[in-house]
Design a protein around this motif. Structure first.
Motif, mmCIF file in Angstrom:
data_model
loop_
_atom_site.group_PDB
_atom_site.id
_atom_site.type_symbol
_atom_site.label_atom_id
_atom_site.label_comp_id
_atom_site.label_asym_id
_atom_site.label_seq_id
_atom_site.Cartn_x
_atom_site.Cartn_y
_atom_site.Cartn_z
ATOM 1 N N GLN A 148 -39.235 -5.682 20.851
ATOM 2 C CA GLN A 148 -39.802 -4.342 20.923
ATOM 3 C C GLN A 148 -38.748 -3.256 20.686
ATOM 4 O O GLN A 148 -38.989 -2.083 20.992
ATOM 5 C CB GLN A 148 -40.453 -4.124 22.300
ATOM 6 N N ARG A 149 -37.622 -3.612 20.112
ATOM 7 C CA ARG A 149 -36.520 -2.655 19.997
ATOM 8 C C ARG A 149 -36.897 -1.395 19.230
ATOM 9 O O ARG A 149 -36.417 -0.310 19.542
ATOM 10 C CB ARG A 149 -35.294 -3.308 19.354
ATOM 11 N N GLU A 150 -37.770 -1.510 18.235
ATOM 12 C CA GLU A 150 -38.146 -0.334 17.457
ATOM 13 C C GLU A 150 -39.128 0.574 18.198
ATOM 14 O O GLU A 150 -39.447 1.658 17.731
ATOM 15 C CB GLU A 150 -38.693 -0.741 16.094
ATOM 16 N N HIS A 151 -39.609 0.109 19.357
ATOM 17 C CA HIS A 151 -40.470 0.934 20.216
ATOM 18 C C HIS A 151 -39.673 1.543 21.379
ATOM 19 O O HIS A 151 -40.232 2.289 22.174
ATOM 20 C CB HIS A 151 -41.619 0.095 20.785
ATOM 21 N N ARG A 152 -38.389 1.214 21.466
ATOM 22 C CA ARG A 152 -37.562 1.668 22.589
ATOM 23 C C ARG A 152 -36.828 2.965 22.255
ATOM 24 O O ARG A 152 -36.506 3.236 21.098
ATOM 25 C CB ARG A 152 -36.502 0.632 22.947
ATOM 26 N N GLN A 153 -36.537 3.722 23.303
ATOM 27 C CA GLN A 153 -35.604 4.836 23.212
ATOM 28 C C GLN A 153 -34.677 4.756 24.417
ATOM 29 O O GLN A 153 -35.133 4.681 25.558
ATOM 30 C CB GLN A 153 -36.330 6.182 23.183
ATOM 31 N N VAL A 154 -33.370 4.747 24.150
ATOM 32 C CA VAL A 154 -32.380 4.547 25.211
ATOM 33 C C VAL A 154 -31.204 5.483 25.001
ATOM 34 O O VAL A 154 -30.677 5.583 23.888
ATOM 35 C CB VAL A 154 -31.841 3.093 25.214
ATOM 36 N N GLY A 155 -30.807 6.175 26.059
ATOM 37 C CA GLY A 155 -29.594 6.989 26.034
ATOM 38 C C GLY A 155 -28.635 6.488 27.096
ATOM 39 O O GLY A 155 -29.037 6.261 28.238
ATOM 40 N N ILE A 156 -27.362 6.290 26.720
ATOM 41 C CA ILE A 156 -26.359 5.743 27.640
ATOM 42 C C ILE A 156 -25.113 6.621 27.611
ATOM 43 O O ILE A 156 -24.678 7.067 26.541
ATOM 44 C CB ILE A 156 -25.963 4.297 27.243
ATOM 45 N N ILE A 157 -24.529 6.864 28.779
ATOM 46 C CA ILE A 157 -23.245 7.552 28.871
ATOM 47 C C ILE A 157 -22.384 6.821 29.887
ATOM 48 O O ILE A 157 -22.895 6.287 30.879
ATOM 49 C CB ILE A 157 -23.441 9.037 29.262
ATOM 50 N N ALA B 172 -23.982 6.512 23.674
ATOM 51 C CA ALA B 172 -24.651 5.719 22.650
ATOM 52 C C ALA B 172 -26.140 5.922 22.855
ATOM 53 O O ALA B 172 -26.612 5.985 23.991
ATOM 54 C CB ALA B 172 -24.285 4.239 22.760
ATOM 55 N N VAL B 173 -26.890 6.038 21.765
ATOM 56 C CA VAL B 173 -28.321 6.326 21.885
ATOM 57 C C VAL B 173 -29.074 5.627 20.766
ATOM 58 O O VAL B 173 -28.563 5.450 19.662
ATOM 59 C CB VAL B 173 -28.573 7.859 21.869
ATOM 60 N N HIS B 174 -30.299 5.227 21.077
ATOM 61 C CA HIS B 174 -31.166 4.541 20.116
ATOM 62 C C HIS B 174 -32.560 5.121 20.197
ATOM 63 O O HIS B 174 -33.145 5.210 21.287
ATOM 64 C CB HIS B 174 -31.208 3.043 20.436
ATOM 65 N N THR B 175 -33.101 5.544 19.064
ATOM 66 C CA THR B 175 -34.503 5.922 18.945
ATOM 67 C C THR B 175 -35.134 4.985 17.934
ATOM 68 O O THR B 175 -34.808 5.046 16.739
ATOM 69 C CB THR B 175 -34.669 7.382 18.480
#
Length: 306
Positions: A111-120, A127-130
């Motif tokens: 489901q990675r393409e349905h995830r949104q994640v922000g990390i600090i 690092a961030v993924h949309t």
């Protein structure tokens, strides 16, 4: 850096059902999708790490923000995976970089393409993924010591306004996080509206009983959740100032304690309790007459403080 993302739902059945799906608005996402905008950030001056979030989703504070003092902060949303927070913090604690942590979380995730994640992390690296299948508008922006991200937003203007508010606001981390939410909402916010908001700030040993949870505030269901978060943040801030004032009094730093006491009263001038605490600081500093006058004012506002 901003990456727009988001797609309309793909037809899932023939005939009328197919037509119905295509007629649905872009923001008609499944209820398991955490449509939201959030910010993860670090204050290099204090070491604080924080997450703030608002959503048309019940109790978003129980689902999106994760943080650990001297380790990092994570916002997991869109089709959020509730394991990303604990797993991500463990990876950071073990010495993985923010980018490595993000890649390991998403590795083999169907489901990675349905995830949104922000990390600090604790040095302010992000690092961030949309995912490409997050519902639009979806995207993110990053800068020194922060990342803002959102999905099912009215427009890109939300993350742009959050970025500007955070970078333009001075003072404590909590105030900067809250300003980012306020300005993001003014710019459009969640296309589905408002329901809940939360703020989590951690600092090693600064929370109750020596925990990391320095500021943990949630508004689970409210017509104006950011406005309510602002109200309870003010209550928290008065309490935090008061505790610091008593610490300074014990250290015999009376001038600083009194200054903090006055700041607390200014934040909530109707509070008898904050005036009572200021009276205590004044008394310990030997300013008896001023302490007495302040105590009288406290009792006039709230007779129960005496």
């Amino acid at each position: 850096m901003t990456r727009p993302a988001g797609r309309r739902a793909v037809p899932v059945a023939a005939g009328f059902c197919t037509l119905l799906v295509w007629l649905l608005p872009v923001h008609a996402a499944p209820r398991t999708t955490i449509a939201t905008f959030s910010i993860v950030a670090h204050d290099p001056a204090t070491g604080e790490l924080g997450v703030a979030v608002q959503s048309r989703f019940f109790a978003v504070g129980a689902a999106v923000p994760y943080a650990e003092g001297d380790v990092g902060a994570i916002a997991s949303q869109a089709m959020g995976d509730p394991t990303f927070g604990p797993r991500g913090l463990t990876l950071l604690r073990e010495g993985h970089s923010v980018q490595e942590t993000l890649e390991l979380l998403l590795k083999d995730d169907p489901q990675r393409e349905h995830r949104q994640v922000g990390i600090i992390d604790a040095k302010g690296r992000t690092a961030v993924h949309t995912g490409s299948k997050c519902f639009g508008w979806a995207g993110h922006r990053t800068g020194p010591s922060f990342s803002v991200q959102g999905n099912i937003l009215v427009s890109e203007g939300t993350v742009a306004a959050m970025e500007k508010a955070f970078t333009d606001t001075g003072g404590m981390l909590g105030e900067r996080l809250l300003r980012a939410l306020e300005e993001g909402q003014k710019a459009g916010g969640d296309a589905r509206g408002m329901q809940s908001a939360a703020m989590l700030i951690v600092k090693k040993g600064a929370g109750y009983g020596g925990t990391d949870r320095y500021c943990d505030l949630r508004v689970d269901d409210h017509a104006e959740p950011i406005q309510e978060l602002r109200r309870i943040f003010t209550v928290w801030r008065v309490r935090a100032l008061t505790l610091e004032g008593y610490r300074l009094v014990e250290a015999k730093e009376f001038a600083r304690a009194i200054a903090i006491g006055r700041e607390a009263v200014a934040l909530d001038p109707t509070s008898g309790m904050s005036q009572y605490d200021l009276a205590c600081f004044l008394s310990r500093a030997g300013k008896s007459q001023e302490a007495l006058q302040t105590l009288k004012g406290a009792i006039a506002r709230d007779p129960k403080v005496a």
